[in-house]
Design a protein around this motif. Sequence first.
Motif, PDB file in Angstrom:
ATOM      1  N   PHE A 101      24.446   4.150  74.469  1.00 36.27           N
ATOM      2  CA  PHE A 101      25.054   3.491  73.313  1.00 36.27           C
ATOM      3  C   PHE A 101      26.568   3.353  73.430  1.00 36.27           C
ATOM      4  CE2 PHE A 101      21.027   4.631  71.145  1.00 36.27           C
ATOM      5  CZ  PHE A 101      20.716   3.379  70.652  1.00 36.27           C
ATOM      6  N   THR A 102      27.186   4.181  74.258  1.00 34.31           N
ATOM      7  CA  THR A 102      28.627   4.032  74.493  1.00 34.31           C
ATOM      8  C   THR A 102      28.898   3.099  75.667  1.00 34.31           C
ATOM      9  OG1 THR A 102      28.668   5.988  75.930  1.00 34.31           O
ATOM     10  CG2 THR A 102      29.157   6.333  73.599  1.00 34.31           C
ATOM     11  N   THR A 103      27.853   2.508  76.218  1.00 34.71           N
ATOM     12  CA  THR A 103      27.914   1.611  77.389  1.00 34.71           C
ATOM     13  C   THR A 103      28.567   2.290  78.588  1.00 34.71           C
ATOM     14  OG1 THR A 103      30.039   0.527  76.892  1.00 34.71           O
ATOM     15  CG2 THR A 103      28.068  -0.387  75.848  1.00 34.71           C
ATOM     16  N   THR A 104      28.381   3.598  78.698  1.00 41.75           N
ATOM     17  CA  THR A 104      28.894   4.318  79.862  1.00 41.75           C
ATOM     18  C   THR A 104      27.940   4.150  81.038  1.00 41.75           C
ATOM     19  OG1 THR A 104      29.906   5.936  78.387  1.00 41.75           O
ATOM     20  CG2 THR A 104      29.726   6.549  80.694  1.00 41.75           C
ATOM     21  N   GLY A 105      26.634   4.204  80.783  1.00 37.30           N
ATOM     22  CA  GLY A 105      25.647   3.918  81.815  1.00 37.30           C
ATOM     23  C   GLY A 105      25.345   5.054  82.767  1.00 37.30           C
ATOM     24  N   SER A 106      25.966   6.214  82.572  1.00 38.79           N
ATOM     25  CA  SER A 106      25.672   7.352  83.450  1.00 38.79           C
ATOM     26  C   SER A 106      24.320   7.964  83.075  1.00 38.79           C
ATOM     27  CB  SER A 106      26.776   8.400  83.342  1.00 38.79           C
ATOM     28  OG  SER A 106      26.996   8.761  82.001  1.00 38.79           O
ATOM     29  N   THR A 107      23.845   8.882  83.884  1.00 37.26           N
ATOM     30  CA  THR A 107      22.528   9.451  83.651  1.00 37.26           C
ATOM     31  C   THR A 107      22.424  10.858  84.217  1.00 37.26           C
ATOM     32  OG1 THR A 107      20.153   9.058  83.945  1.00 37.26           O
ATOM     33  CG2 THR A 107      21.581   8.546  85.801  1.00 37.26           C
ATOM     34  N   LEU A 108      21.369  11.545  83.813  1.00 34.94           N
ATOM     35  CA  LEU A 108      21.018  12.851  84.384  1.00 34.94           C
ATOM     36  C   LEU A 108      19.719  12.762  85.165  1.00 34.94           C
ATOM     37  CD1 LEU A 108      21.740  15.136  81.276  1.00 34.94           C
ATOM     38  CD2 LEU A 108      23.254  14.719  83.213  1.00 34.94           C
ATOM     39  N   PHE A 109      19.035  11.616  85.055  1.00 38.61           N
ATOM     40  CA  PHE A 109      17.730  11.443  85.678  1.00 38.61           C
ATOM     41  C   PHE A 109      17.827  10.645  86.979  1.00 38.61           C
ATOM     42  CE2 PHE A 109      16.387  11.139  80.987  1.00 38.61           C
ATOM     43  CZ  PHE A 109      16.375  12.520  80.862  1.00 38.61           C
ATOM     44  N   SER A 141      27.688  -1.833  81.278  1.00 39.70           N
ATOM     45  CA  SER A 141      27.237  -0.440  81.357  1.00 39.70           C
ATOM     46  C   SER A 141      26.227  -0.293  82.482  1.00 39.70           C
ATOM     47  CB  SER A 141      26.608   0.000  80.027  1.00 39.70           C
ATOM     48  OG  SER A 141      25.546  -0.855  79.670  1.00 39.70           O
ATOM     49  N   GLY A 142      26.592  -0.776  83.651  1.00 39.66           N
ATOM     50  CA  GLY A 142      25.674  -0.783  84.782  1.00 39.66           C
ATOM     51  C   GLY A 142      25.102   0.581  85.096  1.00 39.66           C
ATOM     52  N   LEU A 143      23.860   0.608  85.510  1.00 39.63           N
ATOM     53  CA  LEU A 143      23.200   1.854  85.897  1.00 39.63           C
ATOM     54  C   LEU A 143      23.525   2.143  87.358  1.00 39.63           C
ATOM     55  CD1 LEU A 143      19.739   1.407  84.166  1.00 39.63           C
ATOM     56  CD2 LEU A 143      21.767   2.555  83.313  1.00 39.63           C
ATOM     57  N   GLY A 144      24.510   2.990  87.561  1.00 37.94           N
ATOM     58  CA  GLY A 144      25.004   3.223  88.906  1.00 37.94           C
ATOM     59  C   GLY A 144      23.979   3.784  89.856  1.00 37.94           C
ATOM     60  N   SER A 145      23.034   4.597  89.381  1.00 38.95           N
ATOM     61  CA  SER A 145      22.097   5.248  90.290  1.00 38.95           C
ATOM     62  C   SER A 145      20.789   4.478  90.437  1.00 38.95           C
ATOM     63  CB  SER A 145      21.793   6.669  89.804  1.00 38.95           C
ATOM     64  OG  SER A 145      21.167   6.639  88.548  1.00 38.95           O
ATOM     65  N   MET A 146      20.691   3.304  89.855  1.00 37.02           N
ATOM     66  CA  MET A 146      19.499   2.475  90.061  1.00 37.02           C
ATOM     67  C   MET A 146      19.692   1.678  91.357  1.00 37.02           C
ATOM     68  SD  MET A 146      17.828  -0.298  87.469  1.00 37.02           S
ATOM     69  CE  MET A 146      16.405  -1.269  87.945  1.00 37.02           C
ATOM     70  N   ASN A 147      19.730   2.395  92.449  1.00 38.56           N
ATOM     71  CA  ASN A 147      20.173   1.828  93.713  1.00 38.56           C
ATOM     72  C   ASN A 147      19.232   0.749  94.256  1.00 38.56           C
ATOM     73  OD1 ASN A 147      22.470   3.476  93.902  1.00 38.56           O
ATOM     74  ND2 ASN A 147      21.236   5.178  94.644  1.00 38.56           N
ATOM     75  N   HIS A 148      17.945   0.868  93.964  1.00 38.66           N
ATOM     76  CA  HIS A 148      17.010  -0.071  94.586  1.00 38.66           C
ATOM     77  C   HIS A 148      17.242  -1.504  94.136  1.00 38.66           C
ATOM     78  CE1 HIS A 148      14.767   0.102  90.753  1.00 38.66           C
ATOM     79  NE2 HIS A 148      14.262  -1.033  91.135  1.00 38.66           N
ATOM     80  N   ALA A 169      29.545   9.874  92.436  1.00 40.98           N
ATOM     81  CA  ALA A 169      29.747   8.467  92.789  1.00 40.98           C
ATOM     82  C   ALA A 169      28.536   7.611  92.483  1.00 40.98           C
ATOM     83  CB  ALA A 169      30.106   8.349  94.271  1.00 40.98           C
ATOM     84  N   THR A 170      27.361   8.240  92.328  1.00 41.72           N
ATOM     85  CA  THR A 170      26.146   7.484  92.004  1.00 41.72           C
ATOM     86  C   THR A 170      25.943   7.314  90.504  1.00 41.72           C
ATOM     87  OG1 THR A 170      24.774   9.487  91.981  1.00 41.72           O
ATOM     88  CG2 THR A 170      25.013   8.344  94.089  1.00 41.72           C
ATOM     89  N   GLY A 171      26.768   7.966  89.701  1.00 38.21           N
ATOM     90  CA  GLY A 171      26.599   7.884  88.254  1.00 38.21           C
ATOM     91  C   GLY A 171      25.664   8.936  87.699  1.00 38.21           C
ATOM     92  N   ASN A 172      25.199   9.842  88.553  1.00 34.35           N
ATOM     93  CA  ASN A 172      24.322  10.933  88.104  1.00 34.35           C
ATOM     94  C   ASN A 172      25.161  12.195  87.907  1.00 34.35           C
ATOM     95  OD1 ASN A 172      22.414  13.230  88.208  1.00 34.35           O
ATOM     96  ND2 ASN A 172      20.906  11.630  88.624  1.00 34.35           N
ATOM     97  N   PHE A 173      25.160  12.735  86.688  1.00 34.00           N
ATOM     98  CA  PHE A 173      26.018  13.867  86.340  1.00 34.00           C
ATOM     99  C   PHE A 173      25.217  15.148  86.122  1.00 34.00           C
ATOM    100  CE2 PHE A 173      28.618  10.240  85.643  1.00 34.00           C
ATOM    101  CZ  PHE A 173      29.933  10.662  85.799  1.00 34.00           C
ATOM    102  N   SER A 174      24.046  15.214  86.749  1.00 37.80           N
ATOM    103  CA  SER A 174      23.198  16.388  86.574  1.00 37.80           C
ATOM    104  C   SER A 174      23.767  17.633  87.258  1.00 37.80           C
ATOM    105  CB  SER A 174      21.791  16.103  87.115  1.00 37.80           C
ATOM    106  OG  SER A 174      21.848  15.734  88.490  1.00 37.80           O
ATOM    107  N   ILE A 175      24.834  17.491  88.040  1.00 38.98           N
ATOM    108  CA  ILE A 175      25.448  18.644  88.699  1.00 38.98           C
ATOM    109  C   ILE A 175      26.163  19.549  87.699  1.00 38.98           C
ATOM    110  CG2 ILE A 175      25.735  17.504  90.926  1.00 38.98           C
ATOM    111  CD1 ILE A 175      28.625  16.973  90.184  1.00 38.98           C
ATOM    112  N   TYR A 176      26.427  19.025  86.479  1.00 41.58           N
ATOM    113  CA  TYR A 176      27.122  19.832  85.472  1.00 41.58           C
ATOM    114  C   TYR A 176      26.111  20.640  84.649  1.00 41.58           C
ATOM    115  CZ  TYR A 176      31.468  17.402  86.479  1.00 41.58           C
ATOM    116  OH  TYR A 176      32.586  16.922  87.107  1.00 41.58           O
ATOM    117  N   CYS A 177      26.515  21.845  84.275  1.00 40.99           N
ATOM    118  CA  CYS A 177      25.658  22.688  83.437  1.00 40.99           C
ATOM    119  C   CYS A 177      25.600  22.108  82.025  1.00 40.99           C
ATOM    120  CB  CYS A 177      26.181  24.129  83.418  1.00 40.99           C
ATOM    121  SG  CYS A 177      27.817  24.309  82.692  1.00 40.99           S
TER     122      CYS A 177
END
Length: 488
Positions: free
Chosen positions: A111-119, A221-228, A442-450
């Motif tokens: 909703f903030t058009t950031t487009g990042s993900t944890l999945f 808000s591109g999905l950075g980790s939707m690489n395919h 760099a892929t837009g996946n922020f699951s590395i954070y607790c």
Amino acid sequence: MSFNYRVIFKIVSIVPIIIGMAMFIPMTTAFYYNEWTEFKVFFIIAVVMIIVSCLLFRYLLRAAGPIRMRDGYLIVTLCGITASVLGALPYLASGQTTSIIDSLFESIASFTTTGSTLFNLDTIPKSLLIWKGVCNWLGGLGILVLTISVLPALGIEGKTLAQVEVPGQILGKITNRASDSAKYLYFLYITFTIIEFALLVAGPMNIFDAMINTMDSVSTSGLGSMNHAFSYYNSFYNEVVIVTFTLLTSVNFTLYFLIIHGNWKTVLTNKELRTFFIIIILGSIFVASNLYFTKTYGFTESIRYGIFQVVSMATTSGFSIIGHADWPAFSIGILILLMMIGGCSFSTSGSLKVVRFLVMCKLVTRGFTRRMHPRSVVAVKIGSHSISALRVSYVTVFIMVYFILLVVGSILLSLQNLDLITTLSSAIAMLSNVGIGLGDVATGNFSIYCRPLRLVLCFLMIAGRLELFTIITLFMPSFWSPDKHRNY
């Protein structure tokens, strides 16, 4: 002086109705792909949401009274929070995650058009991926309505600052009546969406991927980790279409109103627009040259990847067609600068915005001029128009708050003990609503954070999307004290 709670909740009750109706899109997707768990989740949530919200709206239908500035700030914030909470329910109810924080992060990022993900967006159910795209699209439209129709009414400096180069009578037509503004924005936004979707489908991209990428690019808000979506097609045509529409929606939307009325001269001479494209052209030249001369890629690939990534960062869309984490330091520095500048005012882009960057540069120039000529009177101008001292003060405060939040956010994220580039770029990506960072994000996946730090990321996304002042004002004691500001 108390808040007009009945009117506030009457307005906020409309949000669940909109979100509930939007859920029929992923529900249809779930039915088509036989994702029956997700189908039931979307159906139940949507029906309950719409029924309850309609009953609440009907109960508050006769609520009336003036909406003061304090009410307006609260309405904007509550609408954003409501949308984020409701948007998180499908992730939680479908079993995609058992964490409330993770589902909230995913919803807020959309909703903030950031487009990042944890999945891993390449493996989650297609209906949830469509839902993320729908939330991105709704977020982009909501931001346009917010910045052009709502925030000016709350006294945010955007309208007055934009009047420097957009004729007052034109901007007045756009902003003075929120309903007319919304209709105008709906038309433009939906038109861009339909045209881009048609162009992508006409190319090598299938309908599902075309729908996802269309919703993500028009909302920047591109999905950075939707690489395919890029690696599978490897299509220059797709990249050109996506770059074109991210640029179009990063331009000040009031300029399109001028184009419709045939006022091309004002558009072509608009200082912010010209500066925006100069920044992109120079950034593309610098990055592409650096990639080529450091032998990172060949000549053609350097131009292709360099331009795409520069546009992605400058428009805060956050798309990525190839890994840029190991790019040369010079290119990384340019990308970080572009992330902080962002797109034009009154657009779906985030970050500081080009018009504020211009004012900041003018302030620095004036500082040196007055250093050499202490008695000189030098106005801060954009083009041939002077900006009032009050507006300059607002911009200065905004930039200061931006960097304060950036520093505080970086310090908090450093508790994860990651490298400096990853930590700093994470804070910039969230506050500027870019969605992808550098290093390990760099892929837009922020699951590395607790999970506690994911809440920090959520706050930075919301603060950046609501133009900083809107959310931070709620933390001021005077905002909640009716005795201190009776006319506030």
